[in-house]
Design an enzyme around this catalytic site. Structure first.
Site, PDB file in Angstrom:
ATOM      1  N   TYR A 103      35.590  35.626  44.993  1.00  0.00           N
ATOM      2  CA  TYR A 103      34.437  36.513  45.164  1.00  0.00           C
ATOM      3  C   TYR A 103      33.345  35.802  45.956  1.00  0.00           C
ATOM      4  O   TYR A 103      33.118  34.599  45.784  1.00  0.00           O
ATOM      5  CB  TYR A 103      33.946  36.928  43.778  1.00  0.00           C
ATOM      6  N   LYS A 200      32.513  44.670  34.168  1.00  0.00           N
ATOM      7  CA  LYS A 200      33.573  45.508  34.708  1.00  0.00           C
ATOM      8  C   LYS A 200      34.419  46.114  33.585  1.00  0.00           C
ATOM      9  O   LYS A 200      33.919  46.876  32.778  1.00  0.00           O
ATOM     10  CB  LYS A 200      34.424  44.675  35.678  1.00  0.00           C
TER      11      LYS A 200
END
Length: 384
Positions: A103, A200
């Site tokens: 990421y 998430k």
């Protein structure tokens, strides 16, 4: 012999000790920063900044059960979890080996901030097993990988890396956010530490920012000590919401898996897409690995529009059900452009080299009816 409980049962109930009569079925919200303690007691002080509020402890115990680990701790964000997990095993002068496929925020953490702390980082192509060994130094103390990767959904077989780590005395840290413990449990494959952005799938409702670190009691205790001084404790309301999310994790991920497979199959037949990135498609480079190690292929999908940026923007403006927004893992479908979000810090050339050309869109497929999502994407493609 005590019967081993299933994943869904642990997700809903956590530990299953007998409940006292008249106890609440849902954990109460302990919206308190501090708690009274006995005069003269040497027991641990209960203080929400210390991470021992009952709401914080409840979700930590539940996630440890789901991951098959000794302990877990939740902190204020996924980036906080990534930072504290690494600082728990690294010291100034140490060297970290990291997968190249990480990421964007984590890449910046490693390449910019860790240097200021005296921690050296080398990025490695994770598919070249021998490159890990070649890149090692005398000061190497840990290896970090992310799987599935963001946003091209590569699936890494971590067992060879885990074998190397065991042989060399290194810690293996794995970010498993995209899979959730429903689809992949890295500790079962040799990882020492598991990292999640709990924002998430663990929470699953797009209303919490949090992170989690899972591992041995000793490693989690090191993270806890860092959390105290870095001010990374999760607030009680966020913890309460995450517990609610964990109770539905199994059924949500099952739906994400089904919808992901359906939508990916449809996308693979659309001429407007130059490529479709989904590990459940036989055309995916890691399909065989994914079949072997994943419990499901997930709800994350990457596509490349042939028309580049202009086509991507027209597609996004035409969406009616899916929302154009960053983040992922919620009940609603979100579509984002990594060039402007997770990988905005890279040049167009760097993004292309990483497999993220202009026109790349990342779908976080939600819990809507798959047919409705396909119809929405179809009408958006028709307007290109």
């Amino acid at each position: 012999m005590k019967r081993r409980l299933g994943f869904s049962t642990h997700a809903i109930h956590g530990a299953t000790d007998p409940r006292p009569e008249w106890s609440p079925v849902a954990t109460p919200l302990y919206q308190s920063s501090t708690f009274t303690n006995p005069v003269g007691s040497s027991q641990e002080v209960l203080y929400t900044r210390y991470g021992n509020n009952p709401n914080q402890l409840a979700i930590a115990q539940r996630l440890a059960l789901l991951e098959g680990a000794e302990a877990a701790i939740f902190v204020a964000s996924g980036m906080g979890a990534a930072a504290l997990a690494h600082l728990a095993v690294l010291r100034p002068g140490d060297h970290l080996l990291s997968s190249e496929w990480v990421y964007g925020g984590v890449h910046r953490l490693f390449s910019q901030e860790f240097g200021r702390l005296g921690i050296d980082v080398t990025f490695v192509n994770p598919l070249q097993t021998r490159s890990w060994k070649r890149a090692m130094k005398k000061t190497t103390r840990a290896i970090f990988v992310e799987t599935p990767t963001n946003p091209v959904m590569r699936i890494l077989d971590i067992e060879p890396v885990a074998t190397l780590c065991k042989a060399e005395g290194l810690a293996l840290l794995v970010d498993s956010t995209f899979a959730s413990p429903m689809n992949f449990r890295p500790i079962e494959h040799g990882a020492d530490i598991v990292i999640h952005s709990a924002t998430k799938y663990l929470n699953g409702h797009t209303d919490v920012i949090a992170g989690a670190v899972v591992g041995t009691e000793q490693l989690v205790e090191e993270v806890r000590k860092l959390m105290w001084v870095w001010g990374q404790a999760i607030d009680p309301m966020a913890a309460w919401l995450i517990e609610r999310g964990l109770k539905t994790l199994a059924v949500r991920i099952e739906r994400h898996n089904r919808t992901g497979a359906t939508v990916a199959e449809w996308c693979s037949k659309q001429s407007a897409f130059a490529a479709v990135h989904y590990p459940g498609l036989p055309t995916h480079p890691d399909y065989e690995v994914a079949k072997r190690i994943l419990g499901g292929f997930g709800g994350m999908l990457g596509v490349e529009l042939k028309g580049g940026v202009r086509a991507a923007e027209r597609f996004l403006r035409a969406l009616r059900i899916a929302a154009h927004a960053p983040s992922l893992g919620g009940c609603e479908t979100l579509v984002s452009e990594p060039r402007l979000t997770s990988h905005a810090g890279l040049t167009p050339e760097q993004r292309a080299e990483a497999g993220i050309p202009d026109g790349f869109l990342r779908f976080s497929l939600g819990l809507e009816d798959a047919d409705d999502l396909i119809a929405d994407f179809a009408q958006a493609l028709a307007q290109l």
